[in-house]
Design an enzyme around this catalytic site. Structure first.
Site, PDB file in Angstrom:
ATOM      1  N   ASP A 288       0.829  -1.203   0.000  1.00 26.13           N
ATOM      2  CA  ASP A 288       0.000   0.000   0.000  1.00 26.13           C
ATOM      3  C   ASP A 288       0.862   1.251   0.000  1.00 26.13           C
ATOM      4  O   ASP A 288       0.558   2.233  -0.670  1.00 26.13           O
ATOM      5  CB  ASP A 288      -0.888   0.038   1.244  1.00 26.13           C
ATOM      6  CG  ASP A 288      -2.057  -0.911   1.095  1.00 26.13           C
ATOM      7  OD1 ASP A 288      -2.113  -1.584   0.043  1.00 26.13           O
ATOM      8  OD2 ASP A 288      -2.883  -0.971   2.003  1.00 26.13           O
TER       9      ASP A 288
ATOM     10  N   LEU B 104     -10.100   7.457   1.342  1.00 22.08           N
ATOM     11  CA  LEU B 104      -9.630   8.509   2.245  1.00 22.08           C
ATOM     12  C   LEU B 104      -8.314   9.077   1.752  1.00 22.08           C
ATOM     13  O   LEU B 104      -7.511   8.380   1.144  1.00 22.08           O
ATOM     14  CB  LEU B 104      -9.412   7.931   3.645  1.00 22.08           C
ATOM     15  CG  LEU B 104     -10.649   7.414   4.366  1.00 22.08           C
ATOM     16  CD1 LEU B 104     -10.268   6.853   5.718  1.00 22.08           C
ATOM     17  CD2 LEU B 104     -11.661   8.533   4.529  1.00 22.08           C
TER      18      LEU B 104
ATOM     19  N   GLU C 251      -9.530   5.437  14.951  1.00 24.34           N
ATOM     20  CA  GLU C 251      -9.804   4.016  14.754  1.00 24.34           C
ATOM     21  C   GLU C 251      -8.645   3.317  14.052  1.00 24.34           C
ATOM     22  O   GLU C 251      -8.093   3.858  13.106  1.00 24.34           O
ATOM     23  CB  GLU C 251     -11.065   3.863  13.875  1.00 24.34           C
ATOM     24  CG  GLU C 251     -12.185   4.766  14.328  1.00 24.34           C
ATOM     25  CD  GLU C 251     -13.431   4.666  13.445  1.00 24.34           C
ATOM     26  OE1 GLU C 251     -13.389   3.962  12.420  1.00 24.34           O
ATOM     27  OE2 GLU C 251     -14.435   5.300  13.809  1.00 24.34           O
TER      28      GLU C 251
ATOM     29  N   LYS D  85      -6.876   1.360  11.358  1.00 26.63           N
ATOM     30  CA  LYS D  85      -7.230   1.138   9.955  1.00 26.63           C
ATOM     31  C   LYS D  85      -6.995  -0.340   9.674  1.00 26.63           C
ATOM     32  O   LYS D  85      -5.861  -0.800   9.574  1.00 26.63           O
ATOM     33  CB  LYS D  85      -6.379   2.024   9.048  1.00 26.63           C
ATOM     34  CG  LYS D  85      -6.789   1.937   7.590  1.00 26.63           C
ATOM     35  CD  LYS D  85      -6.100   3.023   6.775  1.00 26.63           C
ATOM     36  CE  LYS D  85      -6.605   3.033   5.349  1.00 26.63           C
ATOM     37  NZ  LYS D  85      -6.385   1.759   4.658  1.00 26.63           N
TER      38      LYS D  85
ATOM     39  N   ASP E 167      -6.532  -3.736   7.966  1.00 28.13           N
ATOM     40  CA  ASP E 167      -6.002  -4.113   6.662  1.00 28.13           C
ATOM     41  C   ASP E 167      -6.742  -5.361   6.181  1.00 28.13           C
ATOM     42  O   ASP E 167      -6.239  -6.469   6.251  1.00 28.13           O
ATOM     43  CB  ASP E 167      -4.500  -4.373   6.788  1.00 28.13           C
ATOM     44  CG  ASP E 167      -3.814  -4.328   5.447  1.00 28.13           C
ATOM     45  OD1 ASP E 167      -4.471  -3.987   4.449  1.00 28.13           O
ATOM     46  OD2 ASP E 167      -2.615  -4.643   5.396  1.00 28.13           O
TER      47      ASP E 167
ATOM     48  N   GLU F  24     -15.123  -3.797   7.515  1.00 28.99           N
ATOM     49  CA  GLU F  24     -14.005  -4.518   6.927  1.00 28.99           C
ATOM     50  C   GLU F  24     -14.097  -6.000   7.293  1.00 28.99           C
ATOM     51  O   GLU F  24     -14.260  -6.344   8.458  1.00 28.99           O
ATOM     52  CB  GLU F  24     -12.716  -3.915   7.521  1.00 28.99           C
ATOM     53  CG  GLU F  24     -11.494  -4.103   6.684  1.00 28.99           C
ATOM     54  CD  GLU F  24     -11.314  -3.000   5.632  1.00 28.99           C
ATOM     55  OE1 GLU F  24     -12.181  -2.098   5.526  1.00 28.99           O
ATOM     56  OE2 GLU F  24     -10.304  -3.075   4.919  1.00 28.99           O
TER      57      GLU F  24
ATOM     58  N   TYR G   3     -17.649  -0.027  10.852  1.00 24.15           N
ATOM     59  CA  TYR G   3     -17.123   1.269  11.295  1.00 24.15           C
ATOM     60  C   TYR G   3     -17.777   2.480  10.636  1.00 24.15           C
ATOM     61  O   TYR G   3     -17.365   3.608  10.895  1.00 24.15           O
ATOM     62  CB  TYR G   3     -15.608   1.338  11.113  1.00 24.15           C
ATOM     63  CG  TYR G   3     -15.101   0.919   9.748  1.00 24.15           C
ATOM     64  CD1 TYR G   3     -15.460   1.620   8.602  1.00 24.15           C
ATOM     65  CD2 TYR G   3     -14.256  -0.179   9.612  1.00 24.15           C
ATOM     66  CE1 TYR G   3     -15.005   1.244   7.358  1.00 24.15           C
ATOM     67  CE2 TYR G   3     -13.788  -0.570   8.365  1.00 24.15           C
ATOM     68  CZ  TYR G   3     -14.170   0.146   7.247  1.00 24.15           C
ATOM     69  OH  TYR G   3     -13.725  -0.223   6.017  1.00 24.15           O
TER      70      TYR G   3
ATOM     71  N   LYS H 211     -11.558  10.423  12.294  1.00 23.55           N
ATOM     72  CA  LYS H 211     -12.814  10.962  11.776  1.00 23.55           C
ATOM     73  C   LYS H 211     -13.325  12.042  12.722  1.00 23.55           C
ATOM     74  O   LYS H 211     -13.284  11.850  13.942  1.00 23.55           O
ATOM     75  CB  LYS H 211     -13.885   9.859  11.702  1.00 23.55           C
ATOM     76  CG  LYS H 211     -13.489   8.675  10.848  1.00 23.55           C
ATOM     77  CD  LYS H 211     -14.515   7.553  10.936  1.00 23.55           C
ATOM     78  CE  LYS H 211     -14.023   6.356  10.131  1.00 23.55           C
ATOM     79  NZ  LYS H 211     -14.831   5.151  10.344  1.00 23.55           N
TER      80      LYS H 211
ATOM     81  N   LYS I   3      -1.364   6.848   7.864  1.00 27.23           N
ATOM     82  CA  LYS I   3      -0.739   5.550   7.628  1.00 27.23           C
ATOM     83  C   LYS I   3       0.523   5.387   8.466  1.00 27.23           C
ATOM     84  O   LYS I   3       1.237   6.356   8.713  1.00 27.23           O
ATOM     85  CB  LYS I   3      -0.371   5.421   6.139  1.00 27.23           C
ATOM     86  CG  LYS I   3      -1.567   5.404   5.200  1.00 27.23           C
ATOM     87  CD  LYS I   3      -2.254   4.075   5.271  1.00 27.23           C
ATOM     88  CE  LYS I   3      -2.656   3.428   4.015  1.00 27.23           C
ATOM     89  NZ  LYS I   3      -2.021   3.240   2.851  1.00 27.23           N
TER      90      LYS I   3
ATOM     91  N   CYS J 231      17.507 -32.230  -5.232  1.00 28.11           N
ATOM     92  CA  CYS J 231      17.239 -31.947  -3.826  1.00 28.11           C
ATOM     93  C   CYS J 231      18.520 -31.547  -3.094  1.00 28.11           C
ATOM     94  O   CYS J 231      19.528 -32.258  -3.189  1.00 28.11           O
ATOM     95  CB  CYS J 231      16.624 -33.183  -3.168  1.00 28.11           C
ATOM     96  SG  CYS J 231      16.392 -32.996  -1.403  1.00 28.11           S
TER      97      CYS J 231
ATOM     98  N   CYS K 214      19.151 -34.678  -0.505  1.00 24.92           N
ATOM     99  CA  CYS K 214      19.431 -36.060  -0.906  1.00 24.92           C
ATOM    100  C   CYS K 214      19.814 -36.188  -2.382  1.00 24.92           C
ATOM    101  O   CYS K 214      20.060 -37.287  -2.863  1.00 24.92           O
ATOM    102  CB  CYS K 214      18.238 -36.953  -0.614  1.00 24.92           C
ATOM    103  SG  CYS K 214      16.838 -36.603  -1.687  1.00 24.92           S
TER     104      CYS K 214
ATOM    105  N   CYS L 211      10.741 -32.558  -3.836  1.00 26.13           N
ATOM    106  CA  CYS L 211      11.642 -33.709  -3.857  1.00 26.13           C
ATOM    107  C   CYS L 211      10.784 -34.967  -3.772  1.00 26.13           C
ATOM    108  O   CYS L 211      10.052 -35.148  -2.808  1.00 26.13           O
ATOM    109  CB  CYS L 211      12.608 -33.660  -2.675  1.00 26.13           C
ATOM    110  SG  CYS L 211      13.529 -35.186  -2.463  1.00 26.13           S
TER     111      CYS L 211
ATOM    112  N   CYS M   3      14.183 -39.181   1.616  1.00 25.55           N
ATOM    113  CA  CYS M   3      15.056 -38.016   1.815  1.00 25.55           C
ATOM    114  C   CYS M   3      15.108 -37.713   3.313  1.00 25.55           C
ATOM    115  O   CYS M   3      14.059 -37.574   3.951  1.00 25.55           O
ATOM    116  CB  CYS M   3      14.486 -36.822   1.042  1.00 25.55           C
ATOM    117  SG  CYS M   3      15.347 -35.281   1.356  1.00 25.55           S
TER     118      CYS M   3
END
Ligand code: IVH
Length: 668
Positions: A34, A84, A115, A117, A119, A175, A227, A291, A315, A409, A412, A427, A432
């Site tokens: 973001d 926003l 509040e 935010k 994600d 959210e 919210y 807000k 942020k 691998c 092994c 593998c 292994c």
């Protein structure tokens, strides 16, 4: 910047932003964080402001991206879901406050709702007469995707609002998100079952909500916070504080860490608190939304073109650093999947020294186009493993070298398989040593056969001394051989043998899970055990019969068929049976101390994980609920239990502690 340079840069930025929008919205596979996106976006806005002649109606700044996942109906929001404006420093936040002062011609300190935010993925819920009628994604802000059927599977979202103040009609906004612990557990289980893992809770949540089959989101621990509203009829609210209280009273979860405060200083204080406590907060947040609390003031302040004047997103600063990629290491997991890990020149980021970062899988590695010796930008977000964001291509000296994807691998040396269309390399050698170690550790783990005293160290000893080559060999171990191992002795040898003896009658689902069949996690194992009852019947199942089962898809059916058709696996099961392995049928409809009950676990469990607790409830015939209601039969409350405990007291639901829970479940 001169005109031509600006023109070129603007074109480049628009292209990058369009590409990022497409990847984010359509492919659900973001290529930028973001913060990176915001940086590009801001640079573009700045250039367009400085050079108005470059403005173009098709610029990403002039419209929000509009892409709706295929297979869903578009839904026009009753009012736009706006975005926003962002600020990133306290100074910018104060600038926003002062612009508000000027707009309102008053510098009286205002009240704000501060509040976290979240994600996650924005989700609008429309209730008519208190009943959920539509749920939709944000989409381009004007039109989203109708995902009502998927949203109905989220238990945090009430189907019907409660209380006596339910409006005739309301558009609730909030959210959908996933808790960090739930996400980690889900990813871990997916990894153990050899299934695809996810980059972060946000992608996982929004991806899950855009699945055509609601069984997918139903099986994932998605939650919801409300919210805001996009309109209401029949009731009105005076402030954000009133609104949040009302939403909560109607049964909608709201963000517990929200604070209503007076003035910019107090906003900054709560911001600092959230930064400080970010890791301890159970869900991912990428900033704070501030807000203006009073709805009358909100009304007066109104909107700018794309965003309201009365709210701003503050942020968190990116927790990034530049360092050198020393090399890429490859490690082999239990299922043989070989994954790349970036080994870095140690660098200090957000309070810790980072010397490793995840590269997820080879697709990611190829997408990033990394070379050994590259200067790279890394990011550490919250408590997740740091990740490599990108190489700094303009810092290349020419001494960097291609990263070789192993063909054999690293443990092994067996030639690796790269599944067509899949991101994993694997593998195929069951013997292994690294795989064997993982196989045995998984077999002995708590959710599988729960063989205490057989930890990683002991397993390595058994392997090094060639006492075992697979899980079946555990059951023919000789006491003398064990006792002769370094740091063992008669007593610990006998202990292990006793544990192994007890494990022979493990419930079938736990044995199936423990075998480590690809695609078969805890839940898959349970489904198979319930449907077939005995190991022999699972082994004899046809693919047709398997896919008929609820929740079993073709991939899992194939994986089960494949596993049971391998000679070495059949041989292993035969040797286990000869040694006396006789898994018990799992309790289906009857039996179990929690039979038919809904049991809610809350607070801290000290002797098991939440997941183990739930498994225990289910093993005893119960359903593990996540919230307390009239339908809850029993609450297991550990230290720190809060609102659920209170609710249970109010509803007079029986409350017991962890010790009593274990006792009833017969585990003590
Ligand atoms: S309020 C006008 N509050 O952040 C107010 N948004 O651009 C509209 N978000 O994508 C949003 N937590 O999904 C608001 N506590 C919160 C939020 C929040 C996360 C997301 C939202 C939107 C973006 C805002």
């Amino acid at each position: 910047m001169d005109r031509d340079k600006a023109r070129a840069r603007v074109a480049e930025l628009r292209e990058q932003i369009r590409d990022a929008d497409y990847r984010y919205y359509a492919l659900n596979d973001p290529n930028l964080t973001d913060t990176q996106y915001d940086e590009l976006y801001r640079e573009l806005v700045a250039l367009e402001t400085e050079h108005p002649e470059l403005l173009d109606p098709a610029s990403p700044t002039q419209r929000v991206p509009d892409v709706i996942a295929e297979g869903f109906e578009p839904f026009t929001h009753p009012s736009p879901m706006v975005s926003l404006d962002n600020v990133t420093t306290e100074e910018e936040l104060r600038g926003w406050v002062e612009r508000g002062d000027r707009f309102l011609q008053s510098d009286d300190p205002r009240r704000y709702s501060v509040e976290p935010k979240i994600d996650g993925a924005g989700l609008e819920l429309i209730y008519e007469g208190g009943v959920l009628v539509t749920a939709s994604t944000r989409g381009n802000g004007l039109v989203g995707a109708d995902i009502t059927n998927n949203a109905r599977t989220i238990r945090a979202i009430p189907q019907r609002l409660r209380g006596d103040k339910v409006p005739e009609w309301i558009a609730v906004r909030g959210e959908a998100y996933m808790r960090k612990d739930d996400f980690a557990a889900f990813n871990k289980a997916a990894e153990e079952a050899g299934q695809q893992t996810f980059a972060n809770p946000r992608n996982f949540t929004s991806g899950s909500l855009q699945m055509l089959d609601p069984k997918v989101p139903a099986s994932r621990p998605i939650r919801y916070f409300a919210y805001a509203i996009g309109g209401v009829r029949g009731v009105s609210y005076g402030s954000q504080e009133d609104l949040l209280d009302a939403l909560r009273d109607m049964g909608l979860p709201t963000v517990p860490e929200t604070r209503i405060v007076d003035g910019a200083d107090a906003v900054a204080e709560h911001y600092a608190y959230l930064v400080e406590n970010r890791e301890a907060i159970p869900y991912e947040i990428d900033g704070v939304v501030v807000k203006v609390d009073d709805f009358a003031l909100q009304e007066r302040m109104g909107m700018r073109t794309r965003s309201p004047r009365w709210a701003v997103a503050w942020k968190f600063a990116a927790q990034r650093a530049i360092t050198t990629l020393k090399r890429v290491d490859w490690s082999v997991g239990r299922t043989g999947v070989v994954t790349p890990k970036a080994v870095l020149e140690p660098v200090f980021v957000a309070g810790v020294t980072v010397s490793n970062a995840t590269l997820h899988n080879i697709d990611e590695l190829e997408r990033l186009g990394l070379r050994e010796g590259d200067r790279v930008e890394i990011e550490r977000a919250g408590d997740v493993i740091p990740k490599v964001l990108r190489p700094l291509e303009d810092r290349r000296t020419g001494d960097e070298t291609e990263i070789e994807v192993p063909t054999h691998c690293p443990v092994c040396a067996t030639e690796l398989d790269r599944d067509e269309g899949k991101v994993a390399i694997r593998c195929p050698n069951f013997a292994c040593p690294k795989q064997l170690e993982g196989h045995l550790a998984h077999f002995a783990s708590r959710l599988a056969l729960d063989i205490r005293g057989l930890g990683e160290k002991q397993i390595r000893q058994l392997l090094e001394n060639k006492l075992v080559t697979d899980a079946a060999d555990l059951f023919t171990l000789a006491k003398d051989d064990l006792a002769a191992l370094e740091r063992w002795g008669e007593k610990s040898a006998q202990n292990l043998l006793d544990q192994l003896e007890a494990a022979k009658t493990v419930p079938l689902d736990r044995l199936l899970y423990g075998l480590g069949i690809r695609e078969v996690g805890e839940r898959g194992a349970k489904i198979l055990a319930r449907a077939f009852g005995t190991l022999e019947d699972v082994a004899a199942a046809t693919e047709e019969r398997l896919v008929e089962l609820d929740e079993v898809g073709e991939t899992m059916a194939r994986a089960v068929m494949d596993w049971f058709s391998e000679d070495r696996n059949r041989d292993m099961l035969r040797r286990m049976a000869e040694a006396g392995m006789a898994p018990s049928r799992i309790e289906v409809a009857s039996g179990g101390v929690f039979h038919g009950m809904t049991v809610v676990l809350t607070g801290k469990l000290e002797r098991m994980s939440r997941k183990e607790g739930k498994a225990l409830v289910e093993a005893q015939g119960g359903r593990a609920g996540s919230s307390v209601s009239k339908r809850t039969d029993l609450v297991v409350a550990g230290p720190g239990a809060g609102s659920k405990r209170k609710k249970a007291e109010e509803l007079e639901v029986e409350i017991i502690d962890e010790a009593e829970f274990l006792r009833r479940a017969g585990r003590d």
